[in-house]
Scaffold this motif. Structure first.
Motif, PDB file in Angstrom:
ATOM      1  N   PRO A   8      13.859  37.649  43.523  1.00  0.00           N
ATOM      2  CA  PRO A   8      13.308  38.626  42.578  1.00  0.00           C
ATOM      3  C   PRO A   8      11.787  38.476  42.484  1.00  0.00           C
ATOM      4  O   PRO A   8      11.219  37.459  42.873  1.00  0.00           O
ATOM      5  CB  PRO A   8      13.968  38.245  41.252  1.00  0.00           C
ATOM      6  N   CYS A   9      11.142  39.458  41.925  1.00  0.00           N
ATOM      7  CA  CYS A   9       9.706  39.426  41.685  1.00  0.00           C
ATOM      8  C   CYS A   9       9.390  38.282  40.720  1.00  0.00           C
ATOM      9  O   CYS A   9      10.058  38.126  39.699  1.00  0.00           O
ATOM     10  CB  CYS A   9       9.257  40.763  41.102  1.00  0.00           C
ATOM     11  N   ARG A  14      12.302  41.673  38.791  1.00  0.00           N
ATOM     12  CA  ARG A  14      13.030  42.819  39.345  1.00  0.00           C
ATOM     13  C   ARG A  14      13.305  42.598  40.828  1.00  0.00           C
ATOM     14  O   ARG A  14      12.680  41.770  41.481  1.00  0.00           O
ATOM     15  CB  ARG A  14      12.226  44.106  39.188  1.00  0.00           C
ATOM     16  N   LYS A  15      14.214  43.390  41.385  1.00  0.00           N
ATOM     17  CA  LYS A  15      14.564  43.299  42.799  1.00  0.00           C
ATOM     18  C   LYS A  15      13.431  43.848  43.664  1.00  0.00           C
ATOM     19  O   LYS A  15      12.837  44.875  43.346  1.00  0.00           O
ATOM     20  CB  LYS A  15      15.839  44.106  43.055  1.00  0.00           C
ATOM     21  N   LEU A  16      13.127  43.140  44.754  1.00  0.00           N
ATOM     22  CA  LEU A  16      12.082  43.565  45.681  1.00  0.00           C
ATOM     23  C   LEU A  16      12.658  44.495  46.742  1.00  0.00           C
ATOM     24  O   LEU A  16      13.843  44.418  47.071  1.00  0.00           O
ATOM     25  CB  LEU A  16      11.451  42.337  46.355  1.00  0.00           C
ATOM     26  N   GLU A  34       7.979  44.304  48.251  1.00  0.00           N
ATOM     27  CA  GLU A  34       7.176  44.862  47.165  1.00  0.00           C
ATOM     28  C   GLU A  34       8.055  45.142  45.955  1.00  0.00           C
ATOM     29  O   GLU A  34       9.195  45.571  46.089  1.00  0.00           O
ATOM     30  CB  GLU A  34       6.507  46.151  47.628  1.00  0.00           C
ATOM     31  N   CYS A  35       7.493  44.930  44.786  1.00  0.00           N
ATOM     32  CA  CYS A  35       8.207  45.231  43.555  1.00  0.00           C
ATOM     33  C   CYS A  35       7.908  46.672  43.159  1.00  0.00           C
ATOM     34  O   CYS A  35       6.744  47.011  42.917  1.00  0.00           O
ATOM     35  CB  CYS A  35       7.785  44.283  42.446  1.00  0.00           C
ATOM     36  N   THR A  37       8.554  48.044  40.433  1.00  0.00           N
ATOM     37  CA  THR A  37       8.259  48.112  39.003  1.00  0.00           C
ATOM     38  C   THR A  37       6.798  47.779  38.703  1.00  0.00           C
ATOM     39  O   THR A  37       6.104  48.541  38.045  1.00  0.00           O
ATOM     40  CB  THR A  37       9.183  47.160  38.217  1.00  0.00           C
TER      41      THR A  37
END
Length: 51
Positions: A8-9, A14-16, A34-35, A37
């Motif tokens: 995760p970031c 959050r999921k990348l 890359e994130c 979010t």
């Protein structure tokens, strides 16, 4: 083996996602994590090897 795409970031948890960006060193595209979010980017070893 765990890659950046499996983690995760670190900024917002959050999921990348996989994203292609242009390398300033070569002008070619490299794949980064890359994130979506917060916009943080994580560069896998394979992307760093092209620099």
């Amino acid at each position: 083996m765990v890659s950046e795409f499996d983690l995760p970031c670190t900024d917002c948890d959050r999921k990348l996602v996989r994203t292609n960006v242009v390398s300033p060193a070569t002008g070619g595209e490299v794949t980064v994590a890359e994130c979506p979010t917060c916009g943080s980017r994580y560069y896998p070893e394979s992307a760093l090897e092209t620099v």
